[in-house]
Design an enzyme around this catalytic site. Structure first.
Site: not given
Ligand code: NOJ
Length: 862
Positions: A274
């Protein structure tokens, strides 16, 4: 391989298991020392060809080219929300990764699909698949390689969980099917899906630091379950989450990534972090991370934990070449898996996530290379019709007294009341990240959003319908002006009052809610508004656009509230979908994908809002597998509306339960794959690494962008002294390894998915209108340790009045097994098992004990 090394490998595993004295403690310590499993695609249904192509491709790459594909170029460094480096020499562009689970985020001329929770409410494999396909088409149309969805984490341990609505349901079986159908839909259109957030990211508070403790059985039977389905469905990528598990960050967690995901579940695709969830160079690499996102965020000189830092680690030998090769071959195999047939080509991104202007920087973080970045490609196709259908078929009719619904064309007057029915001032995207409630709410907030191409508000759609019928139409916002609300409702044939409670990601705070909901009450004075309207109109219809359950006990008991509908987050066609249900164009068939408690305490499990030590937030999932309806049933708590519940405008009769044993030789456990071929091959490498330092620095004259992330060493003088000597030597050991007993193929041992019983029943529409029933199968596995019943089947049965159809459910070995923490395998317990078929988790219409499988002894436990 010699017999000695086979024995040594097996011995290592045996020690692991014997070593875990408390049966429910995960073998984390031992797993942490094991090498990250390497994938080869062999025998892994659907991956062989992809691996053949991928290994050929990776074999041609230099060290820095390989590293470039593993590492993001940095936040806002390129046009997508995440982008890896490329291989210019072979004309291979970097991977474009883009949110999110309900449509393409940060662009235009895309669709805003219903949220995952609505798909859960459809209990429809068909609609889950169709939405996946439609989303895949849109991502492909924008030139995106990886869609960052669907989500099975959070699963929904606590109802306030800010991102529960991005996923399908707190029930793992329903979520697993939602994952599999969505993934197959997306990937069938040439786009890699991403199962996220792996794993136990169950709340937004402290998500980047909380350490979750969980027992091994709960991990398998609850949280890992839908990810197993995702892997079995062939998902190309998995996103590790922000939180820690047993003290180790998810993206540095050998137990969850190496042991569970890559070994036991035999995941053949790649694991990406993530955004910012990677914390170390070495720990992440050895614990099974394959792609770092967004790639920046490290100390100088690299300002990245990978990129040049990973190149250094390879050259110094702290990370073995086979581990890097495994990262890249996994990434490329996922690529080749989806790029087949009609989707062999690969369109380039034709949008920029960072600007809606036509011309802008190709590399926004360095404000460089201005060019046309947005071509405004319209990817919506005819998806609006599907969105409208899903919106209607996910709407759950919770209450309908005196046949208040469906409404009919003879109505003389109707009032629409509440901000949640209205057009959003300034347009549907006026609030960035959808972080407000100043009009109708059709999705939650945060990265799980997409821009609306348009949003049909309930007020607009109802006004059109009223006009067509010649009914007088009154519309009032009035959430805080209760006198105005009463004035609008008084004397009308029907008053339809709207309320919301939204939720989202913690980087935005809405009305004091940092992602997670602070409570389960309606927002924006919703409860008082409903009370006021119902106080003056005895035909009050309540419509709820909420992220999950809200407390509706009082509303449900109010005799003037004749109907309650939960419409969830239905996406761009919100008003049209609702009108279809209200007027009976679509007979409601949505079923609640979660339980509606009377009090937040009824749910048992608690969200950690305030850690005793905020620097070290910890949480233990002590409730085990008992979340949502499983907890309510165990604790004997009556909810307002139960899991799986939803009314129709017709009625159904159930009869003729029939059980057929499909496998009469089944034993308690499935023969392990280990018996036949329990040892992997030694770790393969692809191509050679040029150890010459000068071969791994930027070519002379190359002008680097700042702060763009590159794979090169910072200079030809870097010291390649071996660092990280503390890493367990087993983690770098590329010799043949044992396959876990529950593993052997994507999703685990294929025998787990063998059908042991088929169960059928007859369903008859005994009402006057056509309707769709969602029969549900629950299984009681027996014993105190198991819930009263767990969902193990459902179907969507379309029936004309008077028509009868037979519905058939297939019960697999996994469906009736428990996880044995000692043998580290699934096992059918010896307690008597009962199957229930019904209209919800408590409206059971038929039941029977499961016939004992020959060879197994079952006994009643009470
Ligand atoms: C953080 C989020 O938790 C995730 O779901 C997302 O895909 C990424 N940021 C990118 O925006």
């Amino acid at each position: 391989m010699g017999i000695l090394s086979i024995l040594t490998a097996l011995a290592a595993v045996t020690i692991t298991f014997l070593g875990s004295t408390a049966a429910d403690v995960p073998p984390a310590a031992a797993a942490a020392g094991s090498p990250s499993p390497w994938a080869t695609g062999r025998g892994a249904g659907g991956w062989d060809e992809a691996y053949t192509k991928a290994s050929e491709f990776v074999g041609q790459l230099t060290l820095v080219e390989k590293v470039n594909l593993t590492t993001g170029t940095g936040w806002e460094a390129d046009v997508c929300i995440g982008m890896t480096g490329s291989v210019p020499r072979l004309g291979f562009a970097g991977f474009c990764l883009q949110d999110g689970p309900l449509g393409v985020r940060y662009t235009t001329k895309n669709s805003a699909f219903p949220a995952g929770i609505n798909l859960g409410a459809t209990f429809s494999r068909r609609l889950m698949r169709l939405r996946g396909e439609a989303m895949g088409e849109e991502f492909r149309g924008k030139g995106i390689d990886v869609q960052l969805g669907p989500a099975a984490g959070p699963l929904g341990r606590v109802p306030q969980g800010g991102r529960n609505w991005e996923g399908f349901s707190p029930d793992p079986y329903l979520t697993g099917i939602g994952m599999a159908e969505t993934i197959q839909g997306i990937q069938s259109r040439g786009v890699i899906a991403c199962a996220k957030h792996y794993i136990l990211n169950e709340q937004e508070h402290y998500r980047g630091s909380i350490s979750v403790k969980i027992d091994d059985r709960t991990m398998h039977e609850l949280y890992l379950w839908p990810f197993a389905d995702a892997v079995r469905a062939g998902v190309g990528s998995v996103m590790c989450s922000y939180n820690k598990i047993h003290g180790d960050y998810s993206c540095e967690n050998s137990w969850t990534t190496n042991y569970l995901l890559k070994n036991e579940l035999n995941f053949q695709g790649f694991v990406m972090s993530d955004w910012g969830a990677q914390h170390t160079t070495l720990g992440s690499a050895l614990s099974g991370l394959d792609m770092a996102m967004p790639g920046d965020g490290g100390a100088p000189p690299y300002r990245s934990l990978w990129g040049g830092a990973l190149t250094e680690a390879i050259l110094s030998g702290t990370v073995p070449q086979w581990r890097l090769d495994d990262m890249v071959v996994r990434i490329m195999a996922a690529y080749f898996k989806v790029h087949t047939g009609a989707f062999a080509s690969r369109p380039a991104p034709n949008f920029s996530a960072w600007t809606n202007a036509s011309v802008g920087p190709l590399h926004p973080s360095s404000n460089s290379t201005w060019t046309v970045v947005n071509s405004f490609v319209d990817v919506q196709s005819t998806h609006a019709a599907l969105i409208r259908e899903i919106g209607a078929k996910s709407t759950v009719l919770l209450k309908n007294t005196a046949r208040a619904l469906p409404l009919h064309s003879l109505l003389k007057s109707l009032a629409v009341i509440g901000r949640d029915a209205q057009n959003i001032p300034g347009g549907p995207n006026a609030c960035s990240e959808r972080a407000c409630i100043n009009g109708t709410v059709a999705m939650g907030y945060g990265s799980g959003t997409a821009e609306f191409p348009y949003l049909v508000s309930p007020a607009t759609a109802l006004q059109l319908r009223a006009a067509a019928d010649g009914a007088a139409f009154t519309n009032a916002v009035a959430n805080w002006d209760l006198e105005a609300a009463r004035g609008a409702a008084r004397g009308k044939d029907v008053a339809i009052v709207f309320a919301t409670a939204t939720a989202g990601e913690n980087f935005v705070v809405v009305d004091g809610n940092a992602g997670d909901r602070n409570n389960l009450t309606l927002w924006d004075n919703g409860d008082a508004l409903i009370r006021a309207v119902a106080g003056v109109n005895n035909n009050t219809v309540v419509v709820l656009h909420t992220a999950g359950p809200v407390l509706v006990e009082e509303i449900s008991k109010n005799p003037n509230v004749t109907a309650i509908l939960w419409a969830g987050f239905p996406g761009q066609e919100s008003g049209n979908s609702l009108v279809d249900v209200l007027y009976g164009v679509v007979n409601p068939q949505g079923r609640s994908p979660f339980t509606w408690g009377k009090d937040v305490k009824d749910y048992g499990a608690e969200l950690l809002f305030q850690a005793p030590d905020p620097r070290k937030p910890e949480q233990s999932f002590d409730e085990g597998v008992f979340i949502d309806y499983r907890h309510f049933q165990k604790a004997g708590i009556e909810p307002t509306y139960e899991f799986g519940f939803g009314l129709s405008y017709t009625e159904f009769d159930y009869s003729g339960l029939k059980i057929v044993v499909q496998n009469s030789t089944a034993g308690a456990t499935v023969p392990s794959q280990v018996v036949a071929h329990g040892i992997t091959e030694p770790a393969p490498t692809y191509g050679t690494v040029n150890k010459n330092v000068t071969a791994n620095v930027a070519p002379e004259g190359f002008k680097k962008l700042v702060p763009y992330v590159y794979p090169w060493l910072s200079s030809a003088n870097v010291s390649l002294a071996r660092t990280g000597s503390s890493s367990p030597s087993t983690a770098t050991n590329g010799s043949a390894q044992p396959v876990l007993p529950a593993g052997g193929a994507p999703g685990g041992n294929p025998g787990l998915y063998e059908v042991l019983y088929t169960i059928s029943a007859k369903i008859k529409n005994i009402g006057k209108v056509a309707g769709t029933e969602i029969p549900q199968l629950y299984v009681q596995l027996g014993g105190e340790e198991n819930p009263w019943g767990v969902l193990r089947g459902f179907d969507e049965v379309v029936l004309e009045p008077g028509e009868t159809k037979t519905v058939t459910f297939e019960l697999t070995r996994r469906d009736i097994s428990n996880w044995n923490t000692t043998s580290q395998n699934w096992e059918i317990g010896n307690k008597e098992k009962v199957v229930f078929i019904g209209q919800s988790s408590s409206r059971i219409r038929l039941n029977s004990t499961l016939p004992v499988l020959p060879g197994l002894l079952w006994r009643s436990y009470d």
